[in-house]
Design an enzyme around this catalytic site. Structure first.
Site, PDB file in Angstrom:
ATOM      1  N   ALA A 296      12.884  23.432   4.355  1.00 23.63           N
ATOM      2  CA  ALA A 296      14.069  22.618   4.644  1.00 23.63           C
ATOM      3  C   ALA A 296      14.522  22.923   6.062  1.00 23.63           C
ATOM      4  O   ALA A 296      15.325  23.828   6.286  1.00 23.63           O
ATOM      5  CB  ALA A 296      15.183  22.916   3.639  1.00 23.63           C
ATOM      6  N   GLU A 297      14.012  22.154   7.017  1.00 31.99           N
ATOM      7  CA  GLU A 297      14.291  22.458   8.422  1.00 31.99           C
ATOM      8  C   GLU A 297      15.777  22.356   8.761  1.00 31.99           C
ATOM      9  O   GLU A 297      16.299  23.165   9.536  1.00 31.99           O
ATOM     10  CB  GLU A 297      13.479  21.510   9.329  1.00 31.99           C
ATOM     11  CG  GLU A 297      12.004  21.851   9.412  1.00 31.99           C
ATOM     12  CD  GLU A 297      11.209  21.427   8.182  1.00 31.99           C
ATOM     13  OE1 GLU A 297      10.084  21.909   7.997  1.00 31.99           O
ATOM     14  OE2 GLU A 297      11.743  20.601   7.395  1.00 31.99           O
TER      15      GLU A 297
ATOM     16  N   GLN B 213       7.617  24.869  11.830  1.00 33.94           N
ATOM     17  CA  GLN B 213       6.198  25.134  11.607  1.00 33.94           C
ATOM     18  C   GLN B 213       5.283  24.233  12.438  1.00 33.94           C
ATOM     19  O   GLN B 213       4.289  24.696  13.005  1.00 33.94           O
ATOM     20  CB  GLN B 213       5.894  24.985  10.116  1.00 33.94           C
ATOM     21  CG  GLN B 213       4.586  25.592   9.698  1.00 33.94           C
ATOM     22  CD  GLN B 213       4.449  25.564   8.180  1.00 33.94           C
ATOM     23  OE1 GLN B 213       4.208  24.516   7.589  1.00 33.94           O
ATOM     24  NE2 GLN B 213       4.616  26.718   7.545  1.00 33.94           N
ATOM     25  N   PHE B 214       5.597  22.953  12.530  1.00 34.11           N
ATOM     26  CA  PHE B 214       4.891  22.014  13.401  1.00 34.11           C
ATOM     27  C   PHE B 214       5.927  21.119  14.079  1.00 34.11           C
ATOM     28  O   PHE B 214       6.991  20.848  13.513  1.00 34.11           O
ATOM     29  CB  PHE B 214       3.912  21.136  12.611  1.00 34.11           C
ATOM     30  CG  PHE B 214       2.615  21.808  12.266  1.00 34.11           C
ATOM     31  CD1 PHE B 214       1.527  21.745  13.121  1.00 34.11           C
ATOM     32  CD2 PHE B 214       2.496  22.517  11.078  1.00 34.11           C
ATOM     33  CE1 PHE B 214       0.329  22.355  12.801  1.00 34.11           C
ATOM     34  CE2 PHE B 214       1.296  23.133  10.739  1.00 34.11           C
ATOM     35  CZ  PHE B 214       0.214  23.065  11.612  1.00 34.11           C
ATOM     36  N   ASP B 215       5.591  20.646  15.273  1.00 32.73           N
ATOM     37  CA  ASP B 215       6.503  19.824  16.055  1.00 32.73           C
ATOM     38  C   ASP B 215       7.047  18.626  15.284  1.00 32.73           C
ATOM     39  O   ASP B 215       8.225  18.291  15.366  1.00 32.73           O
ATOM     40  CB  ASP B 215       5.815  19.341  17.337  1.00 32.73           C
ATOM     41  CG  ASP B 215       4.328  19.051  17.116  1.00 32.73           C
ATOM     42  OD1 ASP B 215       3.955  18.652  15.997  1.00 32.73           O
ATOM     43  OD2 ASP B 215       3.534  19.251  18.056  1.00 32.73           O
ATOM     44  N   GLY B 216       6.191  17.957  14.513  1.00 35.93           N
ATOM     45  CA  GLY B 216       6.618  16.768  13.788  1.00 35.93           C
ATOM     46  C   GLY B 216       7.577  17.050  12.652  1.00 35.93           C
ATOM     47  O   GLY B 216       8.156  16.120  12.081  1.00 35.93           O
TER      48      GLY B 216
ATOM     49  N   TYR C  62      12.295  16.907  13.024  1.00 33.89           N
ATOM     50  CA  TYR C  62      13.278  15.823  12.959  1.00 33.89           C
ATOM     51  C   TYR C  62      14.301  15.950  11.832  1.00 33.89           C
ATOM     52  O   TYR C  62      15.449  15.510  12.004  1.00 33.89           O
ATOM     53  CB  TYR C  62      12.554  14.478  12.940  1.00 33.89           C
ATOM     54  CG  TYR C  62      11.755  14.294  14.214  1.00 33.89           C
ATOM     55  CD1 TYR C  62      12.394  14.133  15.438  1.00 33.89           C
ATOM     56  CD2 TYR C  62      10.360  14.358  14.205  1.00 33.89           C
ATOM     57  CE1 TYR C  62      11.674  14.020  16.609  1.00 33.89           C
ATOM     58  CE2 TYR C  62       9.633  14.238  15.382  1.00 33.89           C
ATOM     59  CZ  TYR C  62      10.293  14.069  16.580  1.00 33.89           C
ATOM     60  OH  TYR C  62       9.591  13.970  17.752  1.00 33.89           O
ATOM     61  N   PRO C  63      13.985  16.511  10.666  1.00 36.58           N
ATOM     62  CA  PRO C  63      15.051  16.743   9.688  1.00 36.58           C
ATOM     63  C   PRO C  63      16.155  17.657  10.215  1.00 36.58           C
ATOM     64  O   PRO C  63      17.292  17.605   9.737  1.00 36.58           O
ATOM     65  CB  PRO C  63      14.307  17.388   8.507  1.00 36.58           C
ATOM     66  CG  PRO C  63      12.921  16.869   8.613  1.00 36.58           C
ATOM     67  CD  PRO C  63      12.651  16.794  10.088  1.00 36.58           C
TER      68      PRO C  63
ATOM     69  N   HIS D 280       1.740  16.414  12.678  1.00 41.59           N
ATOM     70  CA  HIS D 280       1.391  17.769  13.088  1.00 41.59           C
ATOM     71  C   HIS D 280       1.047  17.854  14.571  1.00 41.59           C
ATOM     72  O   HIS D 280       0.679  18.918  15.060  1.00 41.59           O
ATOM     73  CB  HIS D 280       0.209  18.291  12.257  1.00 41.59           C
ATOM     74  CG  HIS D 280       0.543  18.575  10.826  1.00 41.59           C
ATOM     75  ND1 HIS D 280       0.887  17.587   9.944  1.00 41.59           N
ATOM     76  CD2 HIS D 280       0.594  19.740  10.126  1.00 41.59           C
ATOM     77  CE1 HIS D 280       1.119  18.123   8.749  1.00 41.59           C
ATOM     78  NE2 HIS D 280       0.952  19.422   8.834  1.00 41.59           N
TER      79      HIS D 280
END
Length: 327
Positions: free
Chosen positions: A61-62, A84-87, A90-91, A131
């Site tokens: 849960a970013e 964990q990854f750039d994509g 956004y959350p 990712h």
């Protein structure tokens, strides 16, 4: 002097370890950063040595990760959170631009936000959708955030510590395809350059080539290739995207009269646009050609099997150099 050959992944691990040794208020948090040691093994061994209270495996849960870090920073901690990854960032984008970036300003400096958000970014690893992204311009456009990116193991070691020591929030972008690609000699007793500074990494006289993060290696290869054709490229590793350190850039362009900016992100409204504008405003009478930009195409990152066609390579950089020289 204590020198050893390390990868970027290892140097970041060493930098995080040293920061945690030096300040008990530094803690790490993110998905799989503890027992697993992170997807890219950047935090390997840190939970074992510092415990689960300082290296925290979070839920997936970013927004919750960054929101929790906001509270920790307000209570005097220095949280370092990993996306964990750039994509996946956004959350948490709402938390970052609405809370993290604005807290110090809205409190007139009474509430500082000393936190680092580590984001592996860029392509080149054959990853699936979400990712591989290059979101740097979105964060650099947001007042209240500092944005930096390392391109090599030596900078990785020092810059992560400097970012953690900063009292402002820092978006720390890590070029994921460089994590395990190359080794460099790291002297842990050296005096590092200040965090928010650009650096000339190759001297030249004909064209100024600006790059950062994963594109610095490509820029250096382009300079080597150009040298075989009798052209001398000066390569600058920007290192800091917000604030931009323009002094080395302007000094270089005033000498060469030409500039090419290269980044993986798509060209439209990317960092290259801001750099081009500033160079044109401040070096107009020194320029012999328009400032040219090289970047990814104006599409989302494609499927991994064709991402090498999307990412700027040596040939596309050299083509821009040719067009600049022929103008």
């Amino acid at each position: 002097m204590s020198t050893q050959k390390v990868t970027l992944a290892k140097s970041l691990n060493m930098g995080l370890r040293r920061a945690m040794d030096d300040d008990p208020k530094v803690l790490l948090m993110g998905e799989d950063v503890g027992k697993l040691g992170g997807v890219f093994r950047i935090t390997d061994g840190l939970q074992k040595d510092f415990g689960e209270d300082r290296v925290i495996d979070s839920p997936l849960a970013e927004s919750g990760i960054v929101g929790t870090a906001v509270g920790m920073a307000l209570r005097g901690y220095r949280p370092v959170v990993e996306i964990q990854f750039d994509g996946f960032v956004y959350p948490a984008y709402d938390q970052i631009v609405c809370q993290v970036a604005k807290m110090s300003y809205r409190s007139k400096g009474r509430s500082r936000m000393p936190m680092v958000i580590r984001i592996p970014y860029g392509g080149g690893i054959g990853a699936v959708e979400h990712h591989s992204e290059s979101p740097e311009a979105q964060f650099a456009h947001t007042p209240g955030l500092k944005v930096v990116t390392c391109s090599n193991p030596v900078d990785g070691y020092w810059m992560i510590q400097q970012a953690i020591a900063c009292d402002d929030p820092v978006i720390f972008l890590e070029p994921k395809r460089q994590y395990h690609a190359d080794k460099a000699d790291l002297d842990t007793t050296a005096t590092p350059a200040p965090l928010f500074t650009s650096r000339v990494v190759r001297r030249g006289t004909d064209v100024t080539l600006l790059a950062y993060g994963p594109m610095v290696k490509t820029a250096m290869k382009a300079a080597e290739a150009a040298a075989t054709e009798g052209r001398s490229l000066e390569v600058i590793d920007l290192r800091t995207l917000s604030p931009l350190d323009m002094a080395p850039v302007l000094e270089s362009v005033r000498r060469t009269g030409r500039a090419v900016v290269a980044h993986e992100a798509h060209v439209n409204l990317g960092l290259g646009a801001e750099l081009s504008a500033r160079i044109t405003e401040q070096c107009f009478y020194s320029l012999e050609a328009p400032v040219l930009r090289v970047g990814g195409f104006d599409t989302p990152y494609p499927a991994s099997r064709i991402e090498e066609d999307f990412l700027p390579d040596l040939d596309r950089v050299l083509d821009a150099v040719d067009r600049s020289m022929e103008f």
